[in-house]
Design a protein around this motif. Structure first.
Motif, PDB file in Angstrom:
ATOM      1  N   GLU A  16       0.824  -1.211   0.000  1.00  0.00           N
ATOM      2  CA  GLU A  16       0.000   0.000   0.000  1.00  0.00           C
ATOM      3  C   GLU A  16       0.858   1.261   0.000  1.00  0.00           C
ATOM      4  OE1 GLU A  16      -3.355   0.424  -0.038  1.00  0.00           O
ATOM      5  OE2 GLU A  16      -3.640  -1.707  -0.297  1.00  0.00           O
ATOM      6  N   TYR A  48      -5.002  -5.231  -8.705  1.00  0.00           N
ATOM      7  CA  TYR A  48      -4.013  -4.299  -8.157  1.00  0.00           C
ATOM      8  C   TYR A  48      -2.640  -4.942  -8.149  1.00  0.00           C
ATOM      9  CZ  TYR A  48      -4.404  -6.989  -3.844  1.00  0.00           C
ATOM     10  OH  TYR A  48      -4.401  -7.999  -2.933  1.00  0.00           O
ATOM     11  N   VAL A  57      -4.300  -0.825 -11.249  1.00  0.00           N
ATOM     12  CA  VAL A  57      -5.458  -0.783 -10.360  1.00  0.00           C
ATOM     13  C   VAL A  57      -6.695  -1.040 -11.220  1.00  0.00           C
ATOM     14  CG1 VAL A  57      -6.847   0.630  -8.790  1.00  0.00           C
ATOM     15  CG2 VAL A  57      -4.362   0.840  -8.770  1.00  0.00           C
ATOM     16  N   ASP A  58      -7.458  -2.041 -10.843  1.00  0.00           N
ATOM     17  CA  ASP A  58      -8.666  -2.413 -11.579  1.00  0.00           C
ATOM     18  C   ASP A  58      -8.388  -2.650 -13.060  1.00  0.00           C
ATOM     19  OD1 ASP A  58     -10.249  -2.313  -9.271  1.00  0.00           O
ATOM     20  OD2 ASP A  58     -10.636  -0.176  -9.543  1.00  0.00           O
ATOM     21  N   LYS A  65      -0.793   5.037  -6.824  1.00  0.00           N
ATOM     22  CA  LYS A  65      -1.924   4.423  -6.144  1.00  0.00           C
ATOM     23  C   LYS A  65      -2.310   5.283  -4.949  1.00  0.00           C
ATOM     24  CE  LYS A  65      -3.370   0.148  -4.004  1.00  0.00           C
ATOM     25  NZ  LYS A  65      -2.959  -1.155  -3.540  1.00  0.00           N
TER      26      LYS A  65
END
Length: 77
Positions: A16, A48, A57-58, A65
């Motif tokens: 993350e 992701y 992402v998607d 991000k």
């Protein structure tokens, strides 16, 4: 051939924190499988992670991000 960097520290490629994602992208840059890795991720619409040196992402390549949580007030307006 030595094993790809993503097999040595897989958690780094799904992190993350932006610094960890930057490190993963850096490791991908030297990987000879990067182009095939990215193509496969886009074909599968991966939800992701860092694939082929890009943040996905998607199923779409993004520049960075956004962290979890609520958006900033300026973005919510």
């Amino acid at each position: 051939m030595t094993s790809p960097p993503c097999t040595q520290s897989p958690e780094l490629f799904f992190a993350e924190h932006p610094a960890a994602l930057a490190k993963a992208r850096e490791l991908c840059a030297a990987c000879p499988l990067a182009a095939d890795c990215l193509a496969g991720a886009l074909e599968r619409s991966e939800p992701y992670g860092v694939w082929g040196g890009q943040i996905v992402v998607d199923g779409v390549i993004v520049a960075s991000k956004r962290g979890r949580g609520r958006p900033r007030k300026s973005e919510a307006a």
